[in-house]
Write an enzyme that holds these catalytic residues in place. Structure first.
Site, mmCIF file in Angstrom:
data_model
loop_
_atom_site.group_PDB
_atom_site.id
_atom_site.type_symbol
_atom_site.label_atom_id
_atom_site.label_comp_id
_atom_site.label_asym_id
_atom_site.label_seq_id
_atom_site.Cartn_x
_atom_site.Cartn_y
_atom_site.Cartn_z
ATOM 1 N N GLN A 1 0.823 -1.220 0.000
ATOM 2 C CA GLN A 1 0.000 0.000 0.000
ATOM 3 C C GLN A 1 0.854 1.267 0.000
ATOM 4 O O GLN A 1 0.440 2.301 0.533
ATOM 5 C CB GLN A 1 -0.975 -0.012 1.187
ATOM 6 C CG GLN A 1 -2.183 -0.907 0.974
ATOM 7 C CD GLN A 1 -2.973 -0.537 -0.286
ATOM 8 O OE1 GLN A 1 -3.057 0.616 -0.680
ATOM 9 N NE2 GLN A 1 -3.542 -1.538 -0.938
ATOM 10 N N SER A 2 2.025 1.204 -0.590
ATOM 11 C CA SER A 2 2.915 2.364 -0.605
ATOM 12 C C SER A 2 2.317 3.535 -1.408
ATOM 13 O O SER A 2 1.997 3.392 -2.594
ATOM 14 C CB SER A 2 4.256 1.954 -1.221
ATOM 15 O OG SER A 2 4.987 3.103 -1.609
ATOM 16 N N ASN A 3 2.204 4.686 -0.766
ATOM 17 C CA ASN A 3 1.767 5.900 -1.458
ATOM 18 C C ASN A 3 2.811 6.340 -2.473
ATOM 19 O O ASN A 3 2.499 6.853 -3.537
ATOM 20 C CB ASN A 3 1.570 7.044 -0.450
ATOM 21 C CG ASN A 3 0.430 6.776 0.509
ATOM 22 O OD1 ASN A 3 -0.682 6.502 0.089
ATOM 23 N ND2 ASN A 3 0.710 6.847 1.801
#
Ligand SMILES: *Cc1c(COP(=O)(O)O)cnc(C)c1O
Length: 338
Positions: A76-78
């Site tokens: 879920q890395s922005n």
């Protein structure tokens, strides 16, 4: 002083607003005036703090003639999502090296990465932790063999080039303060890979801005961030050397809010997110900004920010990471949310 900026692409909607929070100040402020620097509004799907760093990183990659951006992070890395979308926007290829097993159905940031056409390679936690530099190098070599030129961006875009993003933001925020008539302030951000805190701290120092900068740790501890940020500043100095230095700004890290772990949050953090949404229409996320805002409020109560009335919370984005944790907001639907 004016900072010797290197090449930069215009990707973010700047300047972002500095917004006053009247109800939060009154109910939660303990005598402080609370403001938010809306870096969650740097874009729409690309939004957040990583876009500021990518303006400089992508410019460098282009200068070097690269056609591919490789970067890494959690599922879920922005940062990975922003990189994938920026690559598409610039007509480049993106390759995301991710930690964790690919879920059956992608959600949030990962879904956006897929939509943007990024190639995604997932690795188990253990392999990712022990072999990340080799994995990145393997993929870089993979593209080189095929006649492509890849630029490898470190975790969170935090290095000597990405640092410019928050040096520029510090300059912007100092101007916002003058425009709003704020004479002195605390600046508070979440710190994950250190680049935002590094840039704001260094910027405040170089510009002699009337700001005391704090990072609420959401992943590692103070020792880690002091070392990481010193390293990024050395890297920045070695690459750009345009200033007398190397400067050694004060780095202030607030520990104690990581639990139960990076990417996971306590019920108090989810309550804090719901509270701010209701009080001010401001949406925080559980991994970074919600944790940091909750930590900031607790530290405010403990008197950590005494002596300076104004506090600017730097909202670094992260909204897409909220949806995969939707189950933790059951209390909102049940009406137990006050
Ligand atoms: C990456 C990120 C942070 C942390 O910034 P760093 O520069 O990596 O320390 C904070 N908030 C959000 C929403 C992020 O995506």
């Amino acid at each position: 002083m004016s900072l010797p900026y290197p090449a930069r692409l215009s990707l973010a909607r700047l300047p972002t607003p500095l917004q006053y929070l009247p109800r939060a100040s009154e109910r939660l402020g303990r005598g402080h005036r609370l403001w938010v620097k809306r870096d969650d509004l740097t874009g729409a799907a690309t939004a957040g703090n990583k876009l500021r760093k990518l303006e400089f990183i992508a410019a460098l990659a282009r200068e070097r003639g690269c056609d591919t951006l490789i970067t890494c992070g959690v599922l879920q890395s922005n940062h990975c999502r922003a990189t994938a979308l920026v690559a598409a926007q610039l007509g480049m290829r993106a390759h995301l090296v991710l930690r964790g097993e690919a879920p059956r159905r992608a959600d949030g940031n990962l879904l956006l990465g897929h939509l943007a056409g990024a190639r995604v390679s997932c690795y188990r936690r253990r392999q990712y932790a022990s072999e990340l530099p080799q994995l990145l190098e393997q993929w870089r070599a993979h593209y080189a063999e095929r006649g492509a030129l890849a630029h490898v961006i470190p975790t969170g875009g935090s290095d000597g080039t990405g640092l410019w993003g928050y040096l520029a933001a510090a300059e912007e925020l100092a101007a916002d303060m003058r425009a709003a008539g704020i004479e002195a302030a605390h600046w508070v951000c979440a710190t994950g890979s250190g680049g935002t805190l590094a840039g704001l701290s260094l910027g405040a120092e170089l510009l002699a801005a009337p700001a005391t900068v704090w990072g609420v740790a959401v992943s590692d501890d103070e020792r880690y961030f002091l070392d990481k940020i010193a390293e990024d500043i050395r890297d920045w100095y070695a690459r750009y050397r345009a200033l007398p230095g190397p400067p050694q700004p004060a780095i202030r890290v607030i520990d104690g809010y990581v639990a139960p772990g990076y990417g996971r949050a306590s019920p108090q953090v989810f309550e804090c997110i719901a509270r701010l949404a209701r009080l001010e229409g401001l949406v925080l996320d559980p991994t970074y900004t919600g944790k940091a805002f909750h930590g900031m409020l607790e530290q405010m109560e403990a008197g950590r920010f005494a002596g300076i009335e104004d506090i600017v919370f730097v909202h670094t984005g992260g909204i897409f990471g909220l949806f995969p944790q939707r189950d933790r907001f059951a209390f909102v639907r049940e009406g137990g949310h006050g």
